[in-house]
Motif scaffolding. Structure first.
Motif, short mmCIF file in Angstrom:
data_model
loop_
_atom_site.label_atom_id
_atom_site.label_comp_id
_atom_site.label_asym_id
_atom_site.label_seq_id
_atom_site.Cartn_x
_atom_site.Cartn_y
_atom_site.Cartn_z
N GLU A 150 -4.38 62.60 -24.08
CA GLU A 150 -5.20 63.75 -23.72
C GLU A 150 -6.29 63.20 -22.82
OE1 GLU A 150 -5.28 65.83 -28.14
OE2 GLU A 150 -6.68 64.21 -27.66
N ARG A 151 -6.56 63.90 -21.73
CA ARG A 151 -7.61 63.46 -20.81
C ARG A 151 -8.63 64.58 -20.70
NH1 ARG A 151 -5.76 61.36 -15.03
NH2 ARG A 151 -5.22 63.54 -14.76
N TYR A 152 -9.86 64.26 -21.04
CA TYR A 152 -10.94 65.23 -21.07
C TYR A 152 -11.80 65.09 -19.81
CZ TYR A 152 -9.58 65.85 -25.91
OH TYR A 152 -8.86 66.11 -27.06
N VAL A 153 -11.43 65.81 -18.76
CA VAL A 153 -12.15 65.80 -17.48
C VAL A 153 -13.21 66.90 -17.57
CG1 VAL A 153 -11.96 66.04 -14.99
CG2 VAL A 153 -10.10 64.97 -16.29
N LEU A 154 -14.48 66.51 -17.56
CA LEU A 154 -15.55 67.47 -17.82
C LEU A 154 -15.55 68.67 -16.88
CD1 LEU A 154 -18.58 65.20 -18.79
CD2 LEU A 154 -17.09 66.54 -20.27
N SER A 155 -15.18 68.47 -15.61
CA SER A 155 -15.18 69.61 -14.68
C SER A 155 -14.14 70.66 -15.06
CB SER A 155 -14.93 69.12 -13.25
OG SER A 155 -13.67 68.49 -13.15
N ARG A 156 -13.09 70.26 -15.80
CA ARG A 156 -12.07 71.21 -16.26
C ARG A 156 -12.22 71.55 -17.74
NH1 ARG A 156 -9.14 67.88 -12.78
NH2 ARG A 156 -8.21 66.60 -14.41
N PHE A 157 -12.72 70.59 -18.51
CA PHE A 157 -12.85 70.80 -19.95
C PHE A 157 -14.22 71.41 -20.26
CE2 PHE A 157 -13.13 69.59 -24.47
CZ PHE A 157 -11.91 70.04 -24.88
N THR A 158 -14.51 72.47 -19.54
CA THR A 158 -15.73 73.27 -19.71
C THR A 158 -15.27 74.72 -19.74
OG1 THR A 158 -17.01 71.62 -18.49
CG2 THR A 158 -17.97 73.83 -18.69
N PRO A 159 -15.65 75.48 -20.76
CA PRO A 159 -15.15 76.86 -20.87
C PRO A 159 -15.52 77.72 -19.66
CG PRO A 159 -16.20 76.17 -22.92
CD PRO A 159 -16.48 75.10 -21.91
N ASN A 160 -14.53 78.52 -19.20
CA ASN A 160 -14.77 79.48 -18.12
C ASN A 160 -15.30 80.78 -18.72
OD1 ASN A 160 -12.54 80.89 -19.16
ND2 ASN A 160 -11.15 80.19 -17.55
N GLU A 161 -15.36 81.84 -17.92
CA GLU A 161 -15.91 83.12 -18.37
C GLU A 161 -15.13 83.69 -19.56
OE1 GLU A 161 -14.50 83.01 -14.99
OE2 GLU A 161 -16.32 81.87 -14.52
N GLN A 162 -13.84 83.37 -19.66
CA GLN A 162 -13.00 83.86 -20.77
C GLN A 162 -13.01 82.91 -21.97
OE1 GLN A 162 -11.61 83.59 -17.49
NE2 GLN A 162 -12.28 85.69 -17.11
N GLY A 163 -13.80 81.83 -21.88
CA GLY A 163 -13.84 80.87 -22.97
C GLY A 163 -12.69 79.89 -22.95
N GLU A 164 -11.95 79.84 -21.84
CA GLU A 164 -10.82 78.92 -21.74
C GLU A 164 -11.24 77.65 -21.01
OE1 GLU A 164 -7.06 81.98 -21.62
OE2 GLU A 164 -7.89 81.30 -19.70
N LEU A 165 -10.60 76.57 -21.39
CA LEU A 165 -10.82 75.30 -20.73
C LEU A 165 -9.49 74.64 -20.45
CD1 LEU A 165 -10.52 73.73 -23.62
CD2 LEU A 165 -12.97 73.96 -23.64
N VAL A 166 -9.52 73.54 -19.73
CA VAL A 166 -8.29 72.84 -19.35
C VAL A 166 -8.30 71.43 -19.94
CG1 VAL A 166 -6.92 71.91 -17.43
CG2 VAL A 166 -8.00 74.16 -17.23
N LEU A 167 -7.24 71.13 -20.68
CA LEU A 167 -7.02 69.81 -21.24
C LEU A 167 -5.85 69.18 -20.49
CD1 LEU A 167 -7.51 67.66 -23.48
CD2 LEU A 167 -5.84 68.92 -24.86
N ASP A 168 -6.06 67.99 -19.95
CA ASP A 168 -4.97 67.26 -19.30
C ASP A 168 -4.14 66.55 -20.38
OD1 ASP A 168 -6.70 67.88 -17.18
OD2 ASP A 168 -6.53 65.90 -16.26
N ILE A 169 -2.83 66.62 -20.24
CA ILE A 169 -1.91 65.87 -21.09
C ILE A 169 -1.10 64.97 -20.16
CG2 ILE A 169 -0.01 65.95 -22.75
CD1 ILE A 169 -2.52 67.24 -23.86
#
Length: 174
Positions: A150-169
Motif C-alpha cells: 500500500e502506498r500512501y501518497v498524501l496528495s491522493r490520500f486526502t479526502p475529496n469533497e465526497q470523503g473519498e481518497l486514493v490508496l495506491d496498491i
C-alpha cells in the motif's frame, strides 16, 4: 464500493525498504490501523528520513518514492508479514529498532483505488486481477513469496469533497 481509477507500471530502482515488521497477532479489529497510529504519534517516519538523508533523497528515487508504505509478504505455509516504513536508497542502513528488506530494480504495477475508509482496504485481489487483465504478470521472489504494498501518497490520500481518497496498491511484476 471502491473503484480502481488508474493503473499503470512504473520502474523502481534497486531499493532498501526500512521499517518495522508485524504479523497477524498485531492486528486490531482485523487491521493494522493501531500500528499506523503508533508510527504517526512516535514520528517514526521522521527517524527513517533522517537516517538516509531526508525526504528529498526518497523523492529522487522514483515517482512517489517519498510515500509511507505498508509492505506485505505472503507465502503459503509461512506467517503473513505486514511492514510499515519507507523505500530508501539501496545503500541505506536501518536505524536501531528498524529492519530492512532489499529489492532489486524492477517494474511494479500500480492501481489507484478510490473510495472511503475503511472500504478501500483489503482490495489487493481486485488490483491484482486488474493488472492481470492488462497483461501484467505478478512476480514472486526467489523463495516464491509474493510481495506487494500500500502506498500512501498524501496528495491522493486526502479526502475529496465526497470523503473519498486514493490508496495506491503496488505489485512487483515479472
Amino acid at each position: 464500493m471502491p473503484e480502481i481509477v488508474n493503473s499503470y507500471t512504473q520502474s523502481m530502482p534497486k531499493v532498501t525498504f526500512i521499517g518495522k515488521k508485524y504479523g497477524d497477532e498485531d492486528r486490531v479489529d482485523g487491521g493494522f490501523g493501531s500500528k499506523w497510529n503508533e508510527w504517526l504519534q512516535n514520528k517514526w517516519f521522521d527517524t527513517l528520513e533522517e537516517a538516509y538523508g531526508g525526504r528529498e533523497v526518497s523523492q529522487q528515487l522514483f515517482t512517489d518514492g517519498d510515500a509511507a508504505i505498508g509492505l506485505m509478504r505472503c507465502k503459503e505455509g509461512e506467517p503473513f508479514q505486514y511492514w510499515i516504513g519507507m523505500f530508501a536508497p539501496a545503500d541505506a542502513q536501518a536505524p536501531e529498532g528498524y529492519q530492512s528488506v532489499d529489492f532489486d530494480s524492477s517494474e511494479v504495477g500500480i492501481c489507484w483505488l478510490q473510495g472511503k475508509e475503511p472500504d478501500i482496504y483489503g482490495k489487493e485481489d481486485r488490483c491484482m486481477a486488474r493488472l492481470a487483465e492488462e497483461g501484467f504478470k505478478i512476480g514472486t521472489d526467489d523463495e516464491n513469496a509474493l510481495w506487494f504494498f500500500e502506498r500512501y501518497v498524501l496528495s491522493r490520500f486526502t479526502p475529496n469533497e465526497q470523503g473519498e481518497l486514493v490508496l495506491d496498491i503496488g505489485f512487483f511484476l515479472e
